[in-house]
Design a protein around this motif. Structure first.
Motif, short mmCIF file in Angstrom:
data_model
loop_
_atom_site.label_atom_id
_atom_site.label_comp_id
_atom_site.label_asym_id
_atom_site.label_seq_id
_atom_site.Cartn_x
_atom_site.Cartn_y
_atom_site.Cartn_z
N LEU A 158 0.83 -1.21 0.00
CA LEU A 158 0.00 0.00 0.00
C LEU A 158 0.87 1.25 0.00
N SER A 206 3.57 0.80 -4.46
CA SER A 206 2.92 -0.22 -5.30
C SER A 206 3.95 -0.98 -6.13
N ILE A 210 -11.31 -16.86 7.27
CA ILE A 210 -10.92 -15.51 6.86
C ILE A 210 -9.96 -15.57 5.69
N ALA A 214 -11.48 -16.75 2.43
CA ALA A 214 -12.19 -15.64 1.82
C ALA A 214 -11.22 -14.72 1.09
N TYR A 215 -10.04 -14.55 1.67
CA TYR A 215 -8.99 -13.72 1.04
C TYR A 215 -8.62 -14.29 -0.33
N ILE A 227 -10.50 -16.22 -2.24
CA ILE A 227 -11.64 -16.07 -3.15
C ILE A 227 -11.69 -14.63 -3.68
N LEU A 228 -11.44 -13.67 -2.77
CA LEU A 228 -11.44 -12.27 -3.18
C LEU A 228 -10.41 -12.04 -4.28
N SER A 236 -11.57 -13.28 -7.64
CA SER A 236 -12.68 -12.62 -8.32
C SER A 236 -12.32 -11.23 -8.84
N LEU A 237 -11.04 -10.84 -8.70
CA LEU A 237 -10.63 -9.55 -9.27
C LEU A 237 -9.74 -9.81 -10.49
N ASP A 238 -10.06 -9.15 -11.61
CA ASP A 238 -9.35 -9.44 -12.85
C ASP A 238 -8.09 -8.59 -13.02
N GLN A 272 -5.40 -3.76 -9.46
CA GLN A 272 -6.53 -3.61 -8.55
C GLN A 272 -6.58 -4.79 -7.56
N ARG A 279 -4.02 -4.30 -4.77
CA ARG A 279 -4.33 -3.30 -3.76
C ARG A 279 -5.52 -3.70 -2.89
N ILE A 280 -6.59 -4.17 -3.53
CA ILE A 280 -7.78 -4.49 -2.75
C ILE A 280 -7.54 -5.68 -1.83
N VAL A 316 -5.65 -4.55 1.14
CA VAL A 316 -6.54 -3.90 2.12
C VAL A 316 -7.27 -4.96 2.95
N TYR A 317 -7.82 -5.98 2.26
CA TYR A 317 -8.55 -7.01 3.02
C TYR A 317 -7.62 -7.80 3.91
#
Lengths: 220, 218
Positions: free
Chosen positions: B64, B67, B120, B123-124, B126-127, B130-132, B136, B139-140, B143-144
């Motif tokens: 963060l 980058s 937890i 889920a990280y 999976i997150l 699901s981001l292409d 992005q 970074r996302i 954050v998670y």
């Protein structure tokens, strides 16, 4: 600070003008309670307190996920850009958390009234239970608002909202359920202080982390 | 870290742990009996997991601030190894619980906490899936990762102390310190912690190198 208050006022006004969103969540809550009541097929006050407690909080948890998801996921792209120019990210996240806490409090109280109407009210310490409802509203909102902001960036965000949210909210939910059980049984208040303090501490941590991290999320 | 000495050290330590841990004398205690040897295999998994996850969060924070894709590679791979350690920790713990508590899963706060902690991190993953967009996603998920890590701390360190747990070291049960007088356990335990942790670092660095190669090929 005044920015935060103005933003909350704006949100409330918007919500009031297009009531279908909040009405939708309310109907969701009422329907769920009614389904539970019919599925258990019991007369009022026959549910055992442990079941009563768990069922109530599970219903509220799912309502919370649906209600809070709205705050970032169902927002239009253009509106994001508009906010981006207008206010600081910190203001936005604080305002959203407070607004969602307010929304959750209303939902929790209405849900509780409806729930105790059909499934009975075995609570022995109403004051503690109401304080717990308030703390639960703040907890749900502080944890889920940030999650909804994260999920809004991804593709299948409704599912993502749930799977990202559950594990994060669980420690809080366990505390809340325990305090609530104490209120149900009418145990001395001092027995719940430890849990309340922990809940408050987790809230502080999650709130602070949200405050620090949100600007990074916001940039994209 | 490019020199091979620490890899040789890892192999030697783990050989010693496996052989010594299974064959050397251990204190005779009721109920525990031979299961006390779980100390060499189960406990180091949790040490390793916590360390790997801390490293992962540190690299997420670094991402963060600056980058750089390398930071993201470190974050995801250390999280991967941390979760593998966590799964092994749960499995070894269940095996131990079967022989001492009499059940694979008895709903002990420690067991529940560990399971939620793993959720937890699943889920990280999976997150991330699901981001292409690469930038992005980095970074996302950073954050998670940070957010989830701070939500995990109360789970692992505060909650088990609030409720009654049967786990050694909780609720008046003797922990490792109770056997302090017995230096036989320590002779294998400390090398075990160091060995398993080094193995984790080794796996993570290998996977990071694979990632780098893939990126240069692309």
């Amino acid at each position: 600070m005044s920015g935060v208050i103005n933003f909350i006022k704006k949100e409330v006004l918007l919500e009031w003008r297009q009531r279908y969103a909040i009405n939708g969540i309310l109907l969701y809550l009422v329907s769920t309670i009614f389904i539970c009541y019919l599925s258990f097929n019991v007369k009022a006050n026959q549910l055992n307190p442990v079941t009563w407690n768990a069922l109530f909080w599970i219903i509220l948890l799912f309502t919370a996920i649906n209600a809070v998801a709205k705050s970032f996921i169902q927002e239009k792209e253009g509106k994001f850009l508009y906010y981006y120019w207008l206010i600081k990210p910190q203001t936005l996240i604080v305002a959203r958390i407070l607004y969602n806490a307010l929304l959750m409090l209303i939902l929790a109280v209405l849900g509780f009234v409806m729930y105790s109407l059909v499934l009975g009210n075995p609570i022995h310490d109403p004051l503690l239970f109401v304080i717990n409802l308030l703390m639960a509203a703040i907890s749900f909102s502080s944890a889920l608002t940030m999650i909804s902001a994260i999920a809004s960036k991804a593709n299948n965000n409704q599912t993502l909202m749930a799977i990202l949210g559950f594990p994060v909210i669980l420690p809080m939910l366990l505390m809340i359920i325990k305090i609530s059980k104490n209120a149900l049984d009418g145990i001395e208040r001092s027995a719940s202080y430890d849990e309340m303090l922990t809940l408050l501490a987790i809230n502080l941590i999650v709130g602070a982390v949200s405050y620090l991290l949100f600007p990074y999320l916001w940039r994209s | 870290m490019r020199k091979p000495w620490w890899k040789i050290l890892t192999v030697l330590l783990l050989l010693y742990v496996v052989v010594g841990g299974l064959l050397m004398e251990v204190p005779r205690l009721v109920i525990l009996n031979e299961t006390i040897r779980a100390l060499y295999f189960h406990v180091p998994m949790w040490f390793g997991m916590i360390l790997m996850l801390v490293v992962s969060v540190v690299y997420s924070i670094r991402y963060l601030l600056r980058s750089d894709t390398v930071n993201d590679d470190f974050a995801i791979e250390f999280a991967n190894v941390g979760v593998i350690f966590g799964v092994l920790g749960i499995l070894t713990g269940m095996l131990w619980a079967q022989f001492t508590w009499g059940d694979w899963w008895s709903g002990d706060p420690k067991q529940n906490g560990a399971a939620i902690g793993l959720l937890i991190y699943f889920a990280y993953f999976i997150l991330r899936g699901s981001l292409d967009n690469d930038e992005q996603r980095a970074r996302i998920s950073a954050v998670y990762n940070i957010f989830a890590f701070f939500a995990l701390i109360p789970l692992l360190f505060i909650l088990p102390r609030l409720t009654d747990s049967l786990h050694p070291g909780n609720g008046g049960n003797p922990g490792f310190n109770a056997y302090d007088l017995d230096s036989r356990l320590r002779m294998v335990f400390y090398p075990a912690v160091i060995g398993w942790t080094l193995l984790g670092v080794w796996i993570a660095t290998l996977r990071i190198r694979i990632r780098k190669l893939e990126q240069t090929i692309e």
